[in-house]
Design a protein around this motif. Structure first.
Motif, PDB file in Angstrom:
ATOM      1  N   LEU A  37       0.862  -1.172   0.000  1.00  0.00           N
ATOM      2  CA  LEU A  37       0.000   0.000   0.000  1.00  0.00           C
ATOM      3  C   LEU A  37       0.900   1.223   0.000  1.00  0.00           C
ATOM      4  N   VAL A  38       0.657   2.159  -0.910  1.00  0.00           N
ATOM      5  CA  VAL A  38       1.455   3.373  -1.004  1.00  0.00           C
ATOM      6  C   VAL A  38       0.750   4.503  -0.267  1.00  0.00           C
ATOM      7  N   LEU A  39       1.490   5.218   0.575  1.00  0.00           N
ATOM      8  CA  LEU A  39       0.962   6.387   1.284  1.00  0.00           C
ATOM      9  C   LEU A  39       1.640   7.624   0.697  1.00  0.00           C
ATOM     10  N   VAL A  40       0.828   8.586   0.224  1.00  0.00           N
ATOM     11  CA  VAL A  40       1.332   9.804  -0.408  1.00  0.00           C
ATOM     12  C   VAL A  40       1.194  10.951   0.597  1.00  0.00           C
ATOM     13  N   ARG A  47       8.034  11.796   4.301  1.00  0.00           N
ATOM     14  CA  ARG A  47       7.725  10.413   4.670  1.00  0.00           C
ATOM     15  C   ARG A  47       7.941  10.173   6.164  1.00  0.00           C
ATOM     16  N   ARG A  48       8.869  10.899   6.789  1.00  0.00           N
ATOM     17  CA  ARG A  48       9.216  10.654   8.182  1.00  0.00           C
ATOM     18  C   ARG A  48       8.089  10.998   9.139  1.00  0.00           C
ATOM     19  N   ASP A  49       7.198  11.863   8.703  1.00  0.00           N
ATOM     20  CA  ASP A  49       6.142  12.337   9.598  1.00  0.00           C
ATOM     21  C   ASP A  49       4.977  11.362   9.714  1.00  0.00           C
ATOM     22  N   TYR A  50       5.088  10.190   9.076  1.00  0.00           N
ATOM     23  CA  TYR A  50       4.012   9.194   9.122  1.00  0.00           C
ATOM     24  C   TYR A  50       4.457   7.931   9.838  1.00  0.00           C
ATOM     25  N   ARG A  51       5.564   8.011  10.584  1.00  0.00           N
ATOM     26  CA  ARG A  51       6.111   6.817  11.220  1.00  0.00           C
ATOM     27  C   ARG A  51       5.323   6.369  12.440  1.00  0.00           C
ATOM     28  N   ALA A  52       4.386   7.183  12.916  1.00  0.00           N
ATOM     29  CA  ALA A  52       3.497   6.741  13.998  1.00  0.00           C
ATOM     30  C   ALA A  52       2.297   5.988  13.444  1.00  0.00           C
ATOM     31  N   PHE A  53       1.821   6.411  12.259  1.00  0.00           N
ATOM     32  CA  PHE A  53       0.599   5.830  11.692  1.00  0.00           C
ATOM     33  C   PHE A  53       0.879   4.658  10.750  1.00  0.00           C
ATOM     34  N   ALA A  54       1.935   4.749   9.957  1.00  0.00           N
ATOM     35  CA  ALA A  54       2.177   3.750   8.911  1.00  0.00           C
ATOM     36  C   ALA A  54       2.311   2.317   9.439  1.00  0.00           C
ATOM     37  N   TRP A  61      -3.592  -3.553   7.140  1.00  0.00           N
ATOM     38  CA  TRP A  61      -3.613  -3.935   5.724  1.00  0.00           C
ATOM     39  C   TRP A  61      -3.144  -5.372   5.515  1.00  0.00           C
ATOM     40  N   GLY A  62      -2.223  -5.816   6.365  1.00  0.00           N
ATOM     41  CA  GLY A  62      -1.676  -7.158   6.192  1.00  0.00           C
ATOM     42  C   GLY A  62      -0.647  -7.224   5.084  1.00  0.00           C
ATOM     43  N   GLY A  63       0.058  -6.121   4.863  1.00  0.00           N
ATOM     44  CA  GLY A  63       1.087  -6.041   3.835  1.00  0.00           C
ATOM     45  C   GLY A  63       1.924  -4.801   4.052  1.00  0.00           C
ATOM     46  N   GLU A  64       2.944  -4.634   3.248  1.00  0.00           N
ATOM     47  CA  GLU A  64       3.832  -3.489   3.395  1.00  0.00           C
ATOM     48  C   GLU A  64       3.113  -2.170   3.104  1.00  0.00           C
ATOM     49  N   VAL A  65       3.515  -1.145   3.822  1.00  0.00           N
ATOM     50  CA  VAL A  65       3.100   0.221   3.530  1.00  0.00           C
ATOM     51  C   VAL A  65       4.357   1.001   3.139  1.00  0.00           C
ATOM     52  N   ILE A  66       4.338   1.595   1.965  1.00  0.00           N
ATOM     53  CA  ILE A  66       5.491   2.318   1.438  1.00  0.00           C
ATOM     54  C   ILE A  66       5.158   3.809   1.398  1.00  0.00           C
ATOM     55  N   VAL A  67       5.950   4.599   2.102  1.00  0.00           N
ATOM     56  CA  VAL A  67       5.766   6.053   2.143  1.00  0.00           C
ATOM     57  C   VAL A  67       6.982   6.676   1.459  1.00  0.00           C
ATOM     58  N   TYR A  68       6.767   7.282   0.307  1.00  0.00           N
ATOM     59  CA  TYR A  68       7.901   7.853  -0.423  1.00  0.00           C
ATOM     60  C   TYR A  68       7.908   9.376  -0.310  1.00  0.00           C
ATOM     61  N   PRO A 258     -15.445  12.643  13.429  1.00  0.00           N
ATOM     62  CA  PRO A 258     -15.527  13.586  14.552  1.00  0.00           C
ATOM     63  C   PRO A 258     -14.254  13.587  15.397  1.00  0.00           C
ATOM     64  N   GLY A 259     -13.846  14.792  15.786  1.00  0.00           N
ATOM     65  CA  GLY A 259     -12.734  14.921  16.719  1.00  0.00           C
ATOM     66  C   GLY A 259     -11.350  14.898  16.111  1.00  0.00           C
ATOM     67  N   LEU A 260     -11.240  14.600  14.807  1.00  0.00           N
ATOM     68  CA  LEU A 260      -9.916  14.507  14.194  1.00  0.00           C
ATOM     69  C   LEU A 260      -9.552  15.796  13.477  1.00  0.00           C
ATOM     70  N   LEU A 261      -8.283  16.166  13.599  1.00  0.00           N
ATOM     71  CA  LEU A 261      -7.745  17.318  12.906  1.00  0.00           C
ATOM     72  C   LEU A 261      -7.141  16.894  11.566  1.00  0.00           C
ATOM     73  N   HIS A 262      -6.547  17.857  10.894  1.00  0.00           N
ATOM     74  CA  HIS A 262      -5.957  17.596   9.582  1.00  0.00           C
ATOM     75  C   HIS A 262      -4.813  16.587   9.654  1.00  0.00           C
ATOM     76  N   ASN A 263      -4.174  16.473  10.801  1.00  0.00           N
ATOM     77  CA  ASN A 263      -3.032  15.562  10.920  1.00  0.00           C
ATOM     78  C   ASN A 263      -3.435  14.170  11.381  1.00  0.00           C
TER      79      ASN A 263
END
Length: 306
Positions: A37-40, A47-54, A61-68, A258-263
């Motif tokens: 799964l690719v995360l844009v 890419r470093r700012d998604y290391r908590a969620f990825a 997902w049950g597979g790799e997540v690639i953040v480029y 509900p309750g979630l911000l842009h990040n």
């Protein structure tokens, strides 16, 4: 590749013009055998700012997540001279093809790129966006100030960062601070933290990303189905964009959280990761549809990232 807290950080994705995009690869402890799964990522971040969620997304997902890293994160990885939504989408299509991706999640400007690319390859792969940034009816025009470009071009990064964060409103309560306080906060971040330094390095490229949305006057082909998510506390223009898309494409779902911000997709939220995966599985690829071979950006005189 370097292993950092379960993340392989040294992957390079070679582009048609010779540039190598850096990528993080997050692997689940238990694989379901799904294609990556690719995360844009969005603007002002990398890419470093998604290391908590990825990692949570990889587990769900049950597979790799690639953040480029998209182009424009620094002088080392500049944007193409003819940067546009089309060139960003061409990059994404090439990444999807290169890694054999089975789906895409796009955040903010990365969501805009995802929509554009998915419109070029309808039903070839499932996608989800979170706070995709679009400009239906000119809703973003009022967020753009000529001073943005003037300040960044003049090297006044503290002033430019403050004005941009206040204008976009994507930082929650921080965006509502007076400009003098925002300048001080931005200067402190850029001086003392790696996150701040990366944001400042990405400022020129981030402005071009905003400009590419405003300059996209002709409607681009939209995909037929998918899921658009919005943070319930995100600025209204993200919700307006999703509503405009789903009005013209009934096969695209829209959910406000509900309750979630842009990040939201940068935080360790297991429930959000599971929701994204359910959205991807609810709108699967059409396996009879041949995935196109992306032409990619036109060759440019750029040095590959070191």
């Amino acid at each position: 590749m370097v292993l950092l807290m379960g993340v392989r950080t040294g992957r390079r994705i070679q582009m048609p013009d010779g540039v190598a995009l850096r990528a993080d690869v997050h692997s689940p402890r238990r694989s379901l055998g799904r294609a990556p799964l690719v995360l844009v990522h969005g603007t002002l971040v990398s890419r470093r700012d998604y290391r908590a969620f990825a990692p949570l997304l990889a587990r769900a997902w049950g597979g790799e997540v690639i953040v480029y890293d998209r182009r424009g994160r620094s002088d080392v990885l500049p944007q193409l001279p003819e940067h546009s939504l089309a060139s960003e989408a061409a990059d994404l299509l090439h990444v999807v093809s290169a890694v054999g991706a089975g789906g895409v999640l796009g955040h903010s400007y990365g969501g805009t790129v995802t929509l554009y690319a998915a419109g070029q390859a309808p039903d070839a792969w499932p996608w989800v966006t979170y706070d995709a940034a679009l400009n239906p009816g000119g809703v973003l025009q009022e967020k753009w100030k000529p001073e943005f470009r003037e300040l960044i071009d003049a090297g006044a990064l503290d002033d430019g960062w403050a004005l941009l964060v206040q204008g976009l409103g994507t930082a929650g309560a921080v965006s509502r601070l007076p400009l003098p306080l925002l300048r001080v906060a931005g200067h402190a971040l850029s001086s003392a933290t790696p996150v701040g330094r990366r944001m400042y390095a990405a400022l020129p490229g981030s402005l071009r990303e905003m400009e590419s949305i405003l300059q996209q006057t002709a409607p681009f082909p939209l995909p037929r189905r998918g899921l658009m998510l919005n943070g319930g506390l995100s600025p209204d223009y993200f919700h307006d964009a999703s509503a405009a898309v789903t009005l013209s494409r009934p096969g695209i779902e829209h959910l406000s959280l509900p309750g979630l911000l842009h990040n939201g997709v940068m935080l360790p939220l297991t429930s959000l990761a599971r929701l994204v995966v359910r959205g991807l599985l609810r709108h699967p690829a059409d396996l009879s549809f041949p995935t196109p071979t992306p032409a990619g950006p036109r060759p440019a005189e750029q040095e590959p990232e070191q």
